[in-house]
Design a protein around this motif. Structure first.
Motif, short mmCIF file in Angstrom:
data_model
loop_
_atom_site.label_atom_id
_atom_site.label_comp_id
_atom_site.label_asym_id
_atom_site.label_seq_id
_atom_site.Cartn_x
_atom_site.Cartn_y
_atom_site.Cartn_z
N GLY A 84 0.79 -1.22 0.00
CA GLY A 84 0.00 0.00 0.00
C GLY A 84 0.82 1.27 0.00
O GLY A 84 0.31 2.35 -0.30
N LEU A 85 2.09 1.17 0.33
CA LEU A 85 2.97 2.35 0.36
C LEU A 85 3.97 2.40 -0.79
O LEU A 85 4.72 3.36 -0.92
N ALA A 86 3.99 1.37 -1.61
CA ALA A 86 4.99 1.30 -2.69
C ALA A 86 4.90 2.51 -3.62
O ALA A 86 5.93 3.08 -3.99
N GLU A 87 3.69 2.92 -3.99
CA GLU A 87 3.55 4.06 -4.91
C GLU A 87 3.96 5.36 -4.24
O GLU A 87 4.57 6.23 -4.87
N VAL A 88 3.65 5.50 -2.96
CA VAL A 88 4.07 6.69 -2.20
C VAL A 88 5.59 6.77 -2.17
O VAL A 88 6.18 7.84 -2.38
N VAL A 89 6.24 5.64 -1.92
CA VAL A 89 7.71 5.61 -1.88
C VAL A 89 8.28 5.93 -3.25
O VAL A 89 9.22 6.71 -3.37
N ARG A 90 7.68 5.40 -4.31
CA ARG A 90 8.13 5.72 -5.68
C ARG A 90 8.04 7.22 -5.94
O ARG A 90 8.96 7.83 -6.49
N ASP A 91 6.92 7.81 -5.56
CA ASP A 91 6.74 9.26 -5.75
C ASP A 91 7.77 10.05 -4.97
O ASP A 91 8.34 11.02 -5.48
N ARG A 92 8.03 9.66 -3.74
CA ARG A 92 9.02 10.38 -2.92
C ARG A 92 10.42 10.25 -3.50
O ARG A 92 11.21 11.19 -3.46
N LEU A 93 10.75 9.09 -4.03
CA LEU A 93 12.06 8.91 -4.64
C LEU A 93 12.20 9.78 -5.88
O LEU A 93 13.27 10.33 -6.14
N GLU A 94 11.12 9.94 -6.63
CA GLU A 94 11.15 10.80 -7.82
C GLU A 94 11.35 12.26 -7.41
O GLU A 94 12.16 12.98 -8.00
N VAL A 95 10.62 12.70 -6.39
CA VAL A 95 10.78 14.07 -5.88
C VAL A 95 12.20 14.26 -5.37
O VAL A 95 12.83 15.30 -5.61
N SER A 96 12.72 13.26 -4.68
CA SER A 96 14.08 13.34 -4.14
C SER A 96 15.11 13.48 -5.25
O SER A 96 16.08 14.23 -5.12
N ALA A 97 14.92 12.76 -6.34
CA ALA A 97 15.85 12.85 -7.47
C ALA A 97 15.81 14.25 -8.09
O ALA A 97 16.86 14.81 -8.44
N ARG A 98 14.60 14.82 -8.22
CA ARG A 98 14.48 16.18 -8.76
C ARG A 98 15.13 17.19 -7.81
O ARG A 98 15.82 18.11 -8.25
N LEU A 99 14.92 17.03 -6.52
CA LEU A 99 15.52 17.91 -5.53
C LEU A 99 17.04 17.84 -5.58
O LEU A 99 17.73 18.86 -5.61
N GLN A 100 17.56 16.63 -5.64
CA GLN A 100 19.02 16.46 -5.69
C GLN A 100 19.61 17.06 -6.96
O GLN A 100 20.64 17.72 -6.92
N ALA A 101 18.95 16.86 -8.10
CA ALA A 101 19.45 17.42 -9.36
C ALA A 101 19.46 18.94 -9.30
O ALA A 101 20.42 19.58 -9.75
N ALA A 102 18.40 19.53 -8.75
CA ALA A 102 18.34 20.99 -8.64
C ALA A 102 19.43 21.52 -7.71
O ALA A 102 20.09 22.52 -8.01
N LEU A 103 19.65 20.84 -6.60
CA LEU A 103 20.69 21.28 -5.67
C LEU A 103 22.08 21.15 -6.28
O LEU A 103 22.94 22.01 -6.06
N GLU A 104 22.30 20.12 -7.07
CA GLU A 104 23.59 19.98 -7.75
C GLU A 104 23.81 21.12 -8.75
O GLU A 104 24.91 21.65 -8.86
N GLU A 105 22.76 21.50 -9.45
CA GLU A 105 22.88 22.60 -10.41
C GLU A 105 23.12 23.92 -9.69
O GLU A 105 23.94 24.74 -10.11
N ILE A 106 22.41 24.14 -8.59
CA ILE A 106 22.63 25.36 -7.79
C ILE A 106 24.06 25.40 -7.29
O ILE A 106 24.72 26.44 -7.33
#
Length: 120
Positions: A84-106
């Motif tokens: 029941g939480l697998a999709e939530v975890v997938r979504d959070r990992l996707e957000v985390s990847a976007r956050l990390q990429a933005a921080l690396e660019e900054i």
């Protein structure tokens, strides 16, 4: 001095040297405004497994494996993720990847500004 920092490589990959200082600051501000909420940050990667139970006559003995069982792999350690939480975890990992990429660019932008002695 030898350059071995990941950020130096990232800076080169982005080709920030061709941008004006003003453009760099504007890009940094735009990235900062668009950062996802860090409250949802989750590090790791998802791993799915299918298994045989070993019982005679079970469907898995005919190749219909049980699962998928989902695990979050964090520093090589698996953490079970309920279905029941697998999709939530997938979504959070996707957000985390976007956050990390933005921080690396900054960070790469800040490194470029620092090299110009324009870091504010």
């Amino acid at each position: 001095m030898r350059e071995s920092c990941v950020m130096v490589k990232h800076k080169r990959d982005l080709d920030l040297g061709g941008l004006t200082t003003r453009a760099l600051r504007a890009r940094r501000a735009r990235l900062s405004r668009g950062l996802p909420d860090p409250g949802g940050f989750l590090a790791g990667s998802l791993v799915e497994q299918h298994r045989k139970c070993g019982k005679e006559g079970c469907r898995c003995a005919r190749g219909e494996l049980h699962g998928p069982y989902v695990y979050l792999s964090v520093a090589g350690r698996p953490v079970y993720v309920p279905a029941g939480l697998a999709e939530v975890v997938r979504d959070r990992l996707e957000v985390s990847a976007r956050l990390q990429a933005a921080l690396e660019e900054i960070s790469a932008i800040n490194l470029e500004l620092l090299s110009r002695k324009e870091l504010d």
